[in-house]
Write an enzyme that holds these catalytic residues in place. Sequence first.
Site, PDB file in Angstrom:
ATOM      1  N   SER A 175       0.791  -1.229   0.000  1.00  0.00           N
ATOM      2  CA  SER A 175       0.000   0.000   0.000  1.00  0.00           C
ATOM      3  C   SER A 175       0.819   1.272   0.000  1.00  0.00           C
ATOM      4  O   SER A 175       0.329   2.313  -0.431  1.00  0.00           O
ATOM      5  CB  SER A 175      -0.934   0.009   1.216  1.00  0.00           C
ATOM      6  OG  SER A 175      -0.192  -0.050   2.427  1.00  0.00           O
ATOM      7  N   HIS A 203      -5.309  -3.804  -2.590  1.00  0.00           N
ATOM      8  CA  HIS A 203      -5.017  -2.789  -3.607  1.00  0.00           C
ATOM      9  C   HIS A 203      -4.875  -3.382  -5.005  1.00  0.00           C
ATOM     10  O   HIS A 203      -4.527  -2.660  -5.946  1.00  0.00           O
ATOM     11  CB  HIS A 203      -3.748  -2.032  -3.227  1.00  0.00           C
ATOM     12  CG  HIS A 203      -3.871  -1.292  -1.939  1.00  0.00           C
ATOM     13  ND1 HIS A 203      -4.354   0.002  -1.846  1.00  0.00           N
ATOM     14  CD2 HIS A 203      -3.600  -1.666  -0.657  1.00  0.00           C
ATOM     15  CE1 HIS A 203      -4.361   0.390  -0.590  1.00  0.00           C
ATOM     16  NE2 HIS A 203      -3.918  -0.602   0.160  1.00  0.00           N
ATOM     17  N   LYS A 235     -12.029   0.189  -1.816  1.00  0.00           N
ATOM     18  CA  LYS A 235     -11.006   0.827  -2.646  1.00  0.00           C
ATOM     19  C   LYS A 235     -11.476   0.827  -4.099  1.00  0.00           C
ATOM     20  O   LYS A 235     -12.362   1.593  -4.448  1.00  0.00           O
ATOM     21  CB  LYS A 235      -9.661   0.144  -2.425  1.00  0.00           C
ATOM     22  CG  LYS A 235      -9.173   0.320  -0.979  1.00  0.00           C
ATOM     23  CD  LYS A 235      -7.855  -0.337  -0.724  1.00  0.00           C
ATOM     24  CE  LYS A 235      -7.314   0.016   0.663  1.00  0.00           C
ATOM     25  NZ  LYS A 235      -8.160  -0.436   1.790  1.00  0.00           N
TER      26      LYS A 235
END
Length: 395
Positions: A175, A203, A235
Site C-alpha cells: 500500500s 489494492h 477501494k
Amino acid sequence: MRDFAHEIEQRKQAGLYRTRRLISGPQQPELVADGKPLLSFCSNDYLGLANHPGNIDVLNSALPKTGLGGAASHLVCGHHNAHHQLEQRLADFTQRSSALFFSTGYMANLGVISALAGRGDTVFSDRLNHASIIDGCILSRARVRRYAHGDVGALEAMLAETSGHKLVVTDGVFSMDGDVAPLKELARVCKAHDALLVVDDAHGIGVLGPQGRGSALAEGLSESDVPVLIGTLGKAVGTSGAFVAGPEVLMDYLVQKARTYIYTTAMPPALAAATCASLDRIEADDQRREHLRQLIARFRFGAEQLGYELMPSQSPIQPIMVGGNQEALALSEALEQQGLLVTAIRPPTVPDGQARLRVTLSAAHTVEQVERLLSALAQSRALIPDGSSRAMATV
C-alpha cells in the site's frame, strides 16, 4: 498519570502529528476539504466507482427491500440474502470455491490470521505488510518471523528450518510502495514447505489481472496456489466491507473461529447489493483500467523528467520519495497552495527516513488533471530548501 499532551506536542515537533480533513460532498477527484475545493490525488478509489450513479441507483432501490441496518451479527439474524448473494458473487469474481464477507479490511485480516494460526504455530510476514496484517499476527499469539521485503530466498530458508503449522502472509500490492509481491515464487515455496499462503489483495482487486480479478489471477495462480485470498471493497470496488475467498472448508472454519466475523454486526445489506452491481461494472469495463494505465504511465514519465524519485510501481500507487518528515509536509503544503491534495506519509506508516508523498491515481482523473499535478510539482520544487530532499534533482 501519563502526560498525553506532552506526547502530542512531541509528535508535532517531529513532524508526525496527524489531523483529519472534513470532506463535504461525494468522494471524487474534485472535492471540498475543510471548505476549500481541491483536486485530490490521495484516494484509493482507483476506478472512480465510489460515486458511480449506477451503483448509487442500485443502493437506493435496494433500501426499501432490505432496510438500512444489519441489526445483528451474521450468526444471529444479520446474515441477509443480499450478503449471501454478494459472497457467491465474490467467489465467482475471484474464481474461488467460496467467500466470506467481513465488515472491514482491517477486521478481515485480524480475524483470518488469528483464526488460522495460534500458539505453537509460526507466521511468516513480509516486513512491509500493512498494519492490519501485523496486528493480526500479534493477535494470533503464534510465533512471528518477518522476512525482508519480497525476499523469497530468505523466506524459504526460514520455512526450511521451521516445523509445525506454518502460515505465510503478504500483501498482494503493497500500500505504501505500490509494488506487487512475488506471488508465483511465494506459492512455490509455500507448497514445497507445506505452508498456508494468505494474500491480502486490498489494492489489487479491481485493478490488476483479467477483468480486474486481482494480483493472484494476474499471475495465473489458482486457489490451490493461493488458498486464502483477502480483499477489500472500499477501494477499487468503491463501496465498503471486505472478504476472504478460498476453499469451502476454510470459509466454514472461519465462520466458527474468526472473532471479528462472529462478534460484529453485519454491514447494511443494501450496501452488499450495490457491491454486486459494482463488481459487474468492474468485470465489463476494461476501458476504465486501460485509461488508468495510461494515466500511470503519463505521471511516471513526467515526474521522473522533473527529477523526482519514484518507486518501481506500475500500480495506481505512485510514491514520491522525500526522506524527512518536515520536507514531506512542506511539499504536500506547497501542492495544496496550488489547489491539489496529496498527503504526506510519515513513520510509523513507513520506515524512518522514508517519508513520502503517496500519489494515487484514479480512472476518474483526466489527462488534463494529471498534467495539472505535474505542473504543480514543477512549481513546488523551488519551495523545497536545497539539499533537504532526496527527491529533488536538477533537471
